[in-house]
Design a protein around this motif. Sequence first.
Motif, PDB file in Angstrom:
ATOM      1  N   ARG A   8      -2.064  11.812   5.203  1.00  0.00           N
ATOM      2  CA  ARG A   8      -1.828  10.652   6.059  1.00  0.00           C
ATOM      3  C   ARG A   8      -2.987  10.517   7.054  1.00  0.00           C
ATOM      4  NH1 ARG A   8       4.295   9.567   7.720  1.00  0.00           N
ATOM      5  NH2 ARG A   8       3.204   7.636   8.217  1.00  0.00           N
ATOM      6  N   ASP A   9      -4.132  10.979   6.646  1.00  0.00           N
ATOM      7  CA  ASP A   9      -5.325  11.003   7.489  1.00  0.00           C
ATOM      8  C   ASP A   9      -6.125   9.715   7.297  1.00  0.00           C
ATOM      9  OD1 ASP A   9      -7.678  11.509   8.818  1.00  0.00           O
ATOM     10  OD2 ASP A   9      -8.321  13.143   7.497  1.00  0.00           O
ATOM     11  N   PRO A  10      -6.214   8.859   8.310  1.00  0.00           N
ATOM     12  CA  PRO A  10      -6.999   7.629   8.159  1.00  0.00           C
ATOM     13  C   PRO A  10      -8.465   7.910   7.876  1.00  0.00           C
ATOM     14  CG  PRO A  10      -6.372   7.973  10.457  1.00  0.00           C
ATOM     15  CD  PRO A  10      -5.603   8.959   9.654  1.00  0.00           C
ATOM     16  N   ASP A  33       0.520   6.075   4.403  1.00  0.00           N
ATOM     17  CA  ASP A  33       0.372   4.760   5.033  1.00  0.00           C
ATOM     18  C   ASP A  33      -0.971   4.590   5.734  1.00  0.00           C
ATOM     19  OD1 ASP A  33       2.961   4.200   4.201  1.00  0.00           O
ATOM     20  OD2 ASP A  33       3.854   4.841   6.092  1.00  0.00           O
ATOM     21  N   GLU A  34      -1.388   5.586   6.511  1.00  0.00           N
ATOM     22  CA  GLU A  34      -2.593   5.444   7.331  1.00  0.00           C
ATOM     23  C   GLU A  34      -3.880   5.349   6.499  1.00  0.00           C
ATOM     24  OE1 GLU A  34       0.640   7.401   9.693  1.00  0.00           O
ATOM     25  OE2 GLU A  34      -0.235   7.643   7.702  1.00  0.00           O
ATOM     26  N   PRO A  35      -4.139   6.268   5.555  1.00  0.00           N
ATOM     27  CA  PRO A  35      -5.354   6.119   4.751  1.00  0.00           C
ATOM     28  C   PRO A  35      -5.344   4.873   3.862  1.00  0.00           C
ATOM     29  CG  PRO A  35      -4.021   7.931   3.928  1.00  0.00           C
ATOM     30  CD  PRO A  35      -3.441   7.532   5.248  1.00  0.00           C
ATOM     31  N   ASP A  73      -3.862   2.015   4.536  1.00  0.00           N
ATOM     32  CA  ASP A  73      -4.153   0.875   5.402  1.00  0.00           C
ATOM     33  C   ASP A  73      -5.649   0.763   5.660  1.00  0.00           C
ATOM     34  OD1 ASP A  73      -3.254  -1.280   7.304  1.00  0.00           O
ATOM     35  OD2 ASP A  73      -4.238   0.057   8.736  1.00  0.00           O
ATOM     36  N   MET A  74      -6.318   1.898   5.831  1.00  0.00           N
ATOM     37  CA  MET A  74      -7.762   1.895   6.041  1.00  0.00           C
ATOM     38  C   MET A  74      -8.495   1.369   4.802  1.00  0.00           C
ATOM     39  SD  MET A  74     -10.098   2.615   8.319  1.00  0.00           S
ATOM     40  CE  MET A  74      -9.282   3.741   9.469  1.00  0.00           C
ATOM     41  N   SER A  94       1.413   1.800  -0.382  1.00  0.00           N
ATOM     42  CA  SER A  94       1.901   2.981   0.328  1.00  0.00           C
ATOM     43  C   SER A  94       3.419   2.866   0.385  1.00  0.00           C
ATOM     44  CB  SER A  94       1.312   3.042   1.739  1.00  0.00           C
ATOM     45  OG  SER A  94       1.788   1.951   2.518  1.00  0.00           O
TER      46      SER A  94
END
Length: 327
Positions: free
Chosen positions: A175-177, A204-206, A208-209, A221
């Motif tokens: 979950r690391d952007p 979700d976070e990576p 989204d990036m 995601s």
Amino acid sequence: MGRKLRFATLALMAVAAGVYLNNTSLLAPHREGKPVLLAHRGMAQRFDERDLKNDTCTATRMLPPTHDYLENTLRSMRASFEAGADVVELDVHPTTDGEFAVFHDWTVDCRTDGQGVTREQSMAKLRMLDIGYGYTADGSKTFPFRGKGIGMMPTLSEVLATFPDKQLLINVKSRDPGEGEKLAAVLNALPAARRGMIMVYGGDEPIDMIRRLTLGVRTISRAAIQSCLIRYMGYGWTGLVPTACRNAMLLVPINVAPWLWGWPDRFLNRMANVNSAVFVLGPYSGGKFSSGIDTPEAFARLPQGYSGGIWTNEIEAIAKIAGKSKD
């Protein structure tokens, strides 16, 4: 009062008829052709899936092997495409020396002869591991693949170079952007046509990036798929497609699919019109997504003539049923 009631009844009937006509699959164009098959982890060893937890070592729960392929290897991916897969799914982790290792687990302890968190190691060190070391089907009495997986963990760059014209689904395990930003850089270095053959899913976070930084790569995601399906079931009858469903790779449990407006053909056409690919999973149960369409019984639950995507862990068996086996 009687006239008003009749008018209201007719109005409701007209609305109902409009909703039906706008969503019935009977009047939608049917896409001819065979289903699009996605091989989860490539050709892989199956394992007992009962009572799985996030930290379950599935290599120690291997079922008696019927082949010698190990997941997430170039050999496994090649065999999957040769068996009839259109898309192969693979898992990635960033390494300390700037690569992306293709490996499923968060740590190397379960499957290999190494220890530690995968992303905290260099690719040079990961390359030395035996990725078949931990597999056993008889309670650790024998390890049929021990010594046979040394040096077989590939990098994402190697996968892309080995299969330059094949469709791939990349799973980001964290979950690391920051990982999403690194992967976006890799994808943006590819030609636009090649990016169009790649999909990415994960935290979700990576994701989204990646969705914000890349063009032409379909993503999904957990938050996005829930947003897409809930909103579509809420107002998809209008023909409007939620933003979360656009430019996406959609995973649809087979027991949820009939609740989607226009399923199957009108729904598939609507998603194709917004550059989204649909893949059907096995049933959603207990708050978890299932594994896949892996048996003849599961395949039989698909609509007659279904030509959308299928997610499977049994590519050889499902390819034969779908008429896509190259044997």
